[in-house]
Design an enzyme around this catalytic site. Structure first.
Site, PDB file in Angstrom:
ATOM      1  N   ARG A   1     -18.480  15.042 -12.755  1.00 57.70           N
ATOM      2  CA  ARG A   1     -18.356  13.818 -13.562  1.00 57.70           C
ATOM      3  C   ARG A   1     -17.029  13.706 -14.306  1.00 57.70           C
ATOM      4  O   ARG A   1     -16.905  12.971 -15.274  1.00 57.70           O
ATOM      5  CB  ARG A   1     -19.512  13.662 -14.539  1.00 57.70           C
ATOM      6  CG  ARG A   1     -20.858  13.621 -13.837  1.00 57.70           C
ATOM      7  CD  ARG A   1     -21.954  13.123 -14.732  1.00 57.70           C
ATOM      8  NE  ARG A   1     -23.188  13.036 -13.990  1.00 57.70           N
ATOM      9  CZ  ARG A   1     -24.034  14.050 -13.836  1.00 57.70           C
ATOM     10  NH1 ARG A   1     -23.770  15.206 -14.414  1.00 57.70           N
ATOM     11  NH2 ARG A   1     -25.127  13.905 -13.132  1.00 57.70           N
TER      12      ARG A   1
ATOM     13  N   LYS B   1      -4.415   5.218 -11.163  1.00 59.02           N
ATOM     14  CA  LYS B   1      -5.171   4.711 -10.009  1.00 59.02           C
ATOM     15  C   LYS B   1      -5.355   5.851  -9.024  1.00 59.02           C
ATOM     16  O   LYS B   1      -4.386   6.499  -8.621  1.00 59.02           O
ATOM     17  CB  LYS B   1      -4.419   3.571  -9.326  1.00 59.02           C
ATOM     18  CG  LYS B   1      -4.573   2.235 -10.006  1.00 59.02           C
ATOM     19  CD  LYS B   1      -3.995   1.144  -9.123  1.00 59.02           C
ATOM     20  CE  LYS B   1      -4.101  -0.209  -9.794  1.00 59.02           C
ATOM     21  NZ  LYS B   1      -3.439  -1.269  -9.000  1.00 59.02           N
TER      22      LYS B   1
ATOM     23  N   ASN C   1       2.052  -5.367  -7.909  1.00 61.82           N
ATOM     24  CA  ASN C   1       1.702  -5.633  -6.515  1.00 61.82           C
ATOM     25  C   ASN C   1       2.689  -6.589  -5.846  1.00 61.82           C
ATOM     26  O   ASN C   1       2.405  -7.110  -4.760  1.00 61.82           O
ATOM     27  CB  ASN C   1       0.280  -6.195  -6.418  1.00 61.82           C
ATOM     28  CG  ASN C   1      -0.753  -5.189  -6.903  1.00 61.82           C
ATOM     29  OD1 ASN C   1      -0.602  -3.991  -6.697  1.00 61.82           O
ATOM     30  ND2 ASN C   1      -1.785  -5.672  -7.576  1.00 61.82           N
TER      31      ASN C   1
ATOM     32  N   HIS D   1       3.021  -6.827  -2.100  1.00 61.55           N
ATOM     33  CA  HIS D   1       1.947  -6.040  -1.495  1.00 61.55           C
ATOM     34  C   HIS D   1       0.960  -6.868  -0.667  1.00 61.55           C
ATOM     35  O   HIS D   1       0.319  -6.315   0.223  1.00 61.55           O
ATOM     36  CB  HIS D   1       1.191  -5.255  -2.574  1.00 61.55           C
ATOM     37  CG  HIS D   1       1.936  -4.027  -3.032  1.00 61.55           C
ATOM     38  ND1 HIS D   1       3.209  -4.082  -3.572  1.00 61.55           N
ATOM     39  CD2 HIS D   1       1.607  -2.712  -3.016  1.00 61.55           C
ATOM     40  CE1 HIS D   1       3.608  -2.857  -3.880  1.00 61.55           C
ATOM     41  NE2 HIS D   1       2.668  -2.007  -3.550  1.00 61.55           N
TER      42      HIS D   1
ATOM     43  N   HIS E   1       0.359  -5.425   2.867  1.00 57.52           N
ATOM     44  CA  HIS E   1      -0.927  -4.945   3.379  1.00 57.52           C
ATOM     45  C   HIS E   1      -1.259  -5.573   4.729  1.00 57.52           C
ATOM     46  O   HIS E   1      -1.816  -4.909   5.608  1.00 57.52           O
ATOM     47  CB  HIS E   1      -2.050  -5.221   2.371  1.00 57.52           C
ATOM     48  CG  HIS E   1      -2.065  -4.218   1.252  1.00 57.52           C
ATOM     49  ND1 HIS E   1      -2.853  -4.382   0.127  1.00 57.52           N
ATOM     50  CD2 HIS E   1      -1.406  -3.066   1.074  1.00 57.52           C
ATOM     51  CE1 HIS E   1      -2.656  -3.345  -0.682  1.00 57.52           C
ATOM     52  NE2 HIS E   1      -1.786  -2.538  -0.132  1.00 57.52           N
TER      53      HIS E   1
ATOM     54  N   HIS F   1       4.298   2.628   4.016  1.00 60.34           N
ATOM     55  CA  HIS F   1       3.910   1.698   2.950  1.00 60.34           C
ATOM     56  C   HIS F   1       5.151   1.129   2.239  1.00 60.34           C
ATOM     57  O   HIS F   1       5.253  -0.083   2.034  1.00 60.34           O
ATOM     58  CB  HIS F   1       2.995   2.414   1.948  1.00 60.34           C
ATOM     59  CG  HIS F   1       2.633   1.566   0.777  1.00 60.34           C
ATOM     60  ND1 HIS F   1       1.866   0.418   0.885  1.00 60.34           N
ATOM     61  CD2 HIS F   1       2.959   1.669  -0.541  1.00 60.34           C
ATOM     62  CE1 HIS F   1       1.723  -0.135  -0.314  1.00 60.34           C
ATOM     63  NE2 HIS F   1       2.381   0.603  -1.194  1.00 60.34           N
TER      64      HIS F   1
END
Ligand code: GLY
Length: 370
Positions: free
Chosen positions: A122, A144, A246, A249, A253, A267
């Site tokens: 956890r 992130k 972003n 992005h 993507h 990427h």
């Protein structure tokens, strides 16, 4: 010389230290974040082969035993299987919540180890030692963490902030030129999205950054992290301004999905092309003047990154197919497309409800098949 850049997140605040030779003092820097004289070091075979002994020695000199958890390099490791494997090996090491995980590698290792840390018993503390330019200026900072699923990249994950990030510029010395260029796309992103002065500095000094001239590299990495830290501190959970990170992005993507999220198009290369497309789309929509779109495109191209669909190797693209991938983007709400567009160099903004038809027409203008 090193610089300490704080990420101001109250009880989750931490420092990012940027400088040369940090690996050799990593033990001393990490020591305050562990209590049991050990840390599990999640790394990949490439990074561990190059620097594992050096990090192990640095940790030992501070009385910390490194417990290596070495995984195969590459995006396929950032999967449910990869997560299960790392979690099982952490359990086998009998790590408990008072222990510390060290993520030592590029974005794949940082995202995977960070997510494992978020859910292991956890939640357990972790520190990041990013070893690629992209990971240093972007993915290691901001908490992130995620894995990929067959339905797309980074779709299962958690926000879990590290306790410390050590961005050692010396390790970038062994990064290949293509990975440097891919990371540089994220550097130029900060100038384009929010700091015209930095963009203009990169127009002049970008080649020195890419050739790893020490002062230029330190300036570029530190300014990028400073901007990321400031944005994350303001909007940790991406309710608003963090979405500016972003930039490029949504296009990127779609290109990555079409090229298979692999070595054909890294990427960072997709982000370079995506930012050029976002600036030209902004101009096509009458939001930005054509000169600024041209300048953004030239600065990205000068770094050896693709800026047009034709420059993405080995593919011709179908406009409807690209737009369909954009519809599946995590930022798409209720079927509408969200883009980060620009009003000027250094002035990006979140554009919701972008008309898919306008994007399709723009992509056809850019050479995609109808
Ligand atoms: N890489 C984008 C973000 O951290 O928000």
């Amino acid at each position: 010389m090193s610089r300490t850049l704080p990420v101001g997140l109250e009880d989750r605040a931490y420092d990012v230290i940027v400088g040369e030779g940090l690996l050799d003092v990593a033990g001393r820097l990490i020591a305050p974040f562990q209590t049991r004289g050990r840390t599990a070091v999640v790394s990949d075979e490439t990074v561990w082969g190059l620097y594992g002994a050096q990090l192990t020695a640095a940790l030992a000199s501070a009385g910390i035993k490194a417990l290596p958890v070495v995984v195969p390099p590459g995006e396929q490791t950032k999967s449910f299987e990869g997560l299960a494997d790392v979690s099982d090996r952490l359990l086998a090491l009998e790590l408990d919540r008072g222990d510390l995980i060290t993520a030592f590698g590029g974005g794949v290792v940082g995202d995977l180890a960070g997510f494992a840390a978020a859910i292991y018993k956890r939640g357990i503390d972790f520190v990041q030692i990013p070893t690629t330019l992209l990971a240093q200026v972007d993915s290691s900072v901001g908490g992130k963490t995620a894995i990929d699923t067959p339905r797309g990249k980074n779709l299962v994950g958690a926000f879990h902030q590290p306790k410390l990030v050590l961005a050692d510029l010396t390790v970038l010395g062994t990064l290949d030129a293509r990975q440097m260029r891919a990371g540089y796309a994220e550097v130029i992103k900060y100038g384009l999205l929010g700091d015209r002065g930095f963009f203009e500095w990169l127009e002049v000094n970008g080649a020195d950054v890419l050739s790893r001239e020490p002062d230029a590299l330190a300036t570029a990495v530190a300014r990028s992290i400073e901007m990321k830290a400031e944005i994350v501190a303001e909007d940790e959970r991406e309710q608003g301004r963090r979405a500016l990170l972003n930039l490029g992005h949504t296009f990127a993507h779609a290109l990555e999905a079409e090229t298979g999220f692999g070595d054909a198009l890294l990427h960072g290369e997709a982000v370079g092309c995506g930012m050029a497309l976002a600036f030209r789309f902004s101009a096509a929509q009458g939001l930005l003047n054509g000169q600024d779109a041209g300048r953004a495109t030239r600065a990205i191209a000068a770094a050896g990154l693709p800026t047009t669909l034709a420059e993405v190797p080995g593919r011709t693209f179908d406009a409807a197919g690209l737009v369909a991938h954009m519809g599946q983007d995590k930022k798409a709400e209720g079927g509408k497309l969200t883009f980060i567009l620009a009003r000027a160099l250094g002035e990006a903004f979140v554009a919701k409800n972008v008309d898919a038809g306008a994007v399709r027409a723009f992509l056809v203008e850019e050479g995609a098949r109808i």
